[in-house]
Enzyme design. Structure first.
Site, PDB file in Angstrom:
ATOM      1  N   GLY A  11      37.680  33.439  36.517  1.00 10.50           N
ATOM      2  CA  GLY A  11      37.530  34.466  37.546  1.00 10.50           C
ATOM      3  C   GLY A  11      37.897  35.840  37.006  1.00 10.50           C
ATOM      4  O   GLY A  11      38.345  35.988  35.861  1.00 10.50           O
ATOM      5  N   MET A  13      40.388  37.800  37.852  1.00 10.66           N
ATOM      6  CA  MET A  13      41.807  37.879  37.510  1.00 10.66           C
ATOM      7  C   MET A  13      42.151  36.991  36.326  1.00 10.66           C
ATOM      8  O   MET A  13      43.021  37.330  35.519  1.00 10.66           O
ATOM      9  CB  MET A  13      42.678  37.518  38.721  1.00 10.66           C
ATOM     10  CG  MET A  13      42.956  38.677  39.646  1.00 10.66           C
ATOM     11  SD  MET A  13      43.614  40.125  38.791  1.00 10.66           S
ATOM     12  CE  MET A  13      45.142  39.519  38.127  1.00 10.66           C
ATOM     13  N   THR A  75      47.067  34.013  44.475  1.00 12.56           N
ATOM     14  CA  THR A  75      45.949  33.754  45.389  1.00 12.56           C
ATOM     15  C   THR A  75      46.282  34.241  46.798  1.00 12.56           C
ATOM     16  O   THR A  75      47.392  34.010  47.281  1.00 12.56           O
ATOM     17  CB  THR A  75      45.674  32.229  45.422  1.00 12.56           C
ATOM     18  OG1 THR A  75      45.338  31.820  44.103  1.00 12.56           O
ATOM     19  CG2 THR A  75      44.544  31.881  46.372  1.00 12.56           C
ATOM     20  N   THR A 101      50.922  41.612  42.751  1.00 11.41           N
ATOM     21  CA  THR A 101      51.896  41.520  41.657  1.00 11.41           C
ATOM     22  C   THR A 101      52.193  42.879  41.013  1.00 11.41           C
ATOM     23  O   THR A 101      52.972  42.937  40.064  1.00 11.41           O
ATOM     24  CB  THR A 101      51.367  40.566  40.562  1.00 11.41           C
ATOM     25  OG1 THR A 101      50.025  40.925  40.268  1.00 11.41           O
ATOM     26  CG2 THR A 101      51.425  39.113  40.994  1.00 11.41           C
ATOM     27  N   HIS A 131      38.367  46.930  49.316  1.00 13.05           N
ATOM     28  CA  HIS A 131      38.187  46.121  48.101  1.00 13.05           C
ATOM     29  C   HIS A 131      36.698  45.973  47.783  1.00 13.05           C
ATOM     30  O   HIS A 131      35.841  46.200  48.635  1.00 13.05           O
ATOM     31  CB  HIS A 131      38.788  44.722  48.295  1.00 13.05           C
ATOM     32  CG  HIS A 131      40.275  44.699  48.187  1.00 13.05           C
ATOM     33  ND1 HIS A 131      41.091  44.925  49.261  1.00 13.05           N
ATOM     34  CD2 HIS A 131      41.100  44.480  47.133  1.00 13.05           C
ATOM     35  CE1 HIS A 131      42.363  44.849  48.882  1.00 13.05           C
ATOM     36  NE2 HIS A 131      42.393  44.577  47.588  1.00 13.05           N
ATOM     37  N   HIS A 132      36.457  45.495  46.580  1.00 12.80           N
ATOM     38  CA  HIS A 132      35.125  45.186  46.052  1.00 12.80           C
ATOM     39  C   HIS A 132      34.337  44.236  46.972  1.00 12.80           C
ATOM     40  O   HIS A 132      34.916  43.487  47.751  1.00 12.80           O
ATOM     41  CB  HIS A 132      35.275  44.545  44.664  1.00 12.80           C
ATOM     42  CG  HIS A 132      36.234  43.381  44.653  1.00 12.80           C
ATOM     43  ND1 HIS A 132      35.839  42.089  44.873  1.00 12.80           N
ATOM     44  CD2 HIS A 132      37.590  43.323  44.492  1.00 12.80           C
ATOM     45  CE1 HIS A 132      36.873  41.279  44.811  1.00 12.80           C
ATOM     46  NE2 HIS A 132      37.969  42.004  44.596  1.00 12.80           N
ATOM     47  N   LYS A 135      35.147  40.265  47.538  1.00 13.64           N
ATOM     48  CA  LYS A 135      36.385  39.735  48.134  1.00 13.64           C
ATOM     49  C   LYS A 135      36.074  38.892  49.374  1.00 13.64           C
ATOM     50  O   LYS A 135      35.320  39.326  50.244  1.00 13.64           O
ATOM     51  CB  LYS A 135      37.356  40.870  48.471  1.00 13.64           C
ATOM     52  CG  LYS A 135      38.713  40.341  48.931  1.00 13.64           C
ATOM     53  CD  LYS A 135      39.810  41.367  48.785  1.00 13.64           C
ATOM     54  CE  LYS A 135      41.148  40.850  49.281  1.00 13.64           C
ATOM     55  NZ  LYS A 135      41.647  39.724  48.475  1.00 13.64           N
ATOM     56  N   GLY A 141      45.730  40.219  51.059  1.00 10.38           N
ATOM     57  CA  GLY A 141      47.115  39.740  50.968  1.00 10.38           C
ATOM     58  C   GLY A 141      48.095  40.901  50.944  1.00 10.38           C
ATOM     59  O   GLY A 141      49.192  40.828  51.511  1.00 10.38           O
ATOM     60  N   THR A 142      47.690  41.986  50.301  1.00  8.12           N
ATOM     61  CA  THR A 142      48.557  43.167  50.224  1.00  8.12           C
ATOM     62  C   THR A 142      48.740  43.811  51.598  1.00  8.12           C
ATOM     63  O   THR A 142      49.850  44.217  51.965  1.00  8.12           O
ATOM     64  CB  THR A 142      47.960  44.197  49.251  1.00  8.12           C
ATOM     65  OG1 THR A 142      47.685  43.548  48.024  1.00  8.12           O
ATOM     66  CG2 THR A 142      48.897  45.363  49.029  1.00  8.12           C
TER      67      THR A 142
END
Ligand code: NDP
Ligand SMILES: O=C(O)C1=N[C@H](C(=O)O)C[C@H](O)C1
Length: 242
Positions: A11, A13, A75, A101, A131-132, A135, A141-142
């Site tokens: 992926g 990430m 995730t 993170t 986001h892109h 997603k 999540g943020t």
């Protein structure tokens, strides 16, 4: 030097993480994607890092427990049942789960907490993210992490105070609500703003991710830090000491 295994290795990430592992002198123990052998990867690794999908979480937790290795979970899209499974697993191995993170967002959560605590409930809180186009989960999540920070500061439960996906005749905003709005498009790595809106004034606290390496660097830092820890659930605040 840490031997790091990647879950979700092909992926976006996974690739960013492999690059940081290579550049930082750590060893890539291997990687898996859907249908891969999580237990085998755990046996070959000193620590696992997961950027995949919520559906893989239980298998990943079992693999970490079976091999007795720490697990860093990046995730997103996790539900209550996933958090309950993480709490259970954290009795056996060290687990760190975070919606972001990066150093910047970890600090931003502190700033949001501080602002929400100091300003009364007449200051409305809205969280905006972009986001892109790839997603798959919303809010990010943020965004939820920032919402939890604000809710915690105000001593309220986020789930019962969230206003998500407004559309049509919604009625006026509930006092004390925390609102979320999600935009999707292009290749945006991650934009988050917490807006505190009061009478005739407004504060906006924002973070912009310029690329995914910030998440990968934070995840590798977390992975290093987790090796040798006692079982338990850890946070990026602890890793970064902020
Ligand atoms: N916490 C943080 O700081 C960050 C979190 N994220 C989160 O990380 C996750 C991944 O993001 P991103 O890399 O952009 O997504 P991608 O879709 O690019 O990658 C996901 C990878 O996971 C793999 N995968 C799917 N199912 C499984 C499974 N059951 N077991 C193992 N691997 C599986 C996919 O493989 P296949 O193609 O074979 O299905 C794919 O290689 C998302 O939840 C995202 O929100 C992202 C950035 C930062
Ligand atoms: O899917 C992404 O890309 C990202 N996901 C995380 C989130 O849901 O907040 C972190 C980052 O914003 C990128």
């Amino acid at each position: 030097m840490a031997r790091i295994g990647i879950i979700g290795c092909e992926g976006a990430m996974g690739h960013a993480l492999a690059a940081v592992i290579g550049a930082s002198g750590h060893e890539l123990a291997g990687g898996i994607d859907k249908g891969g052998d999580a237990a085998g990867l755990a046996d070959a690794s000193e620590v696992l890092v997961d950027f995949s999908t919520p559906g893989a979480l239980c298998i990943n937790l079992h693999a970490a427990i079976g091999a007795g290795v720490p697990l860093v979970i990046g995730t997103t899209g996790l539900e209550e049942r996933h958090h309950a499974a993480i709490d259970d697993a954290a009795r056996a191995v060290p687990v760190l789960q975070t919606g972001n993170t990066s150093l910047g967002v970890t600090l931003l959560a502190h700033l949001v907490r501080e602002a929400a605590a100091r300003l009364g409930p007449d200051w409305d809180i809205e969280i905006l993210e972009m986001h892109h186009r790839r997603k798959v989960d919303a809010p990010s999540g943020t965004a939820l992490l920032l919402g939890e920070a604000a809710a915690g500061a105000r001593g309220i439960d986020l789930a019962s105070h969230s206003e998500r996906g407004r559309d049509g005749h919604t009625g006026a905003r509930e006092e004390g609500a925390i609102g979320f709005a999600s935009l999707r498009g292009g290749t945006v790595a991650g934009e988050h703003s917490a807006i505190l809106a009061g009478e005739e004034e407004r504060i906006t606290l924002s973070h912009s991710a310029e690329n995914r390496s910030i998440f990968a660097r934070g995840a590798v830092r977390a992975a290093e830090w987790m090796i040798g820890r006692d079982p338990g659930r850890y946070s990026m605040d602890q890793v970064l000491g902020i």
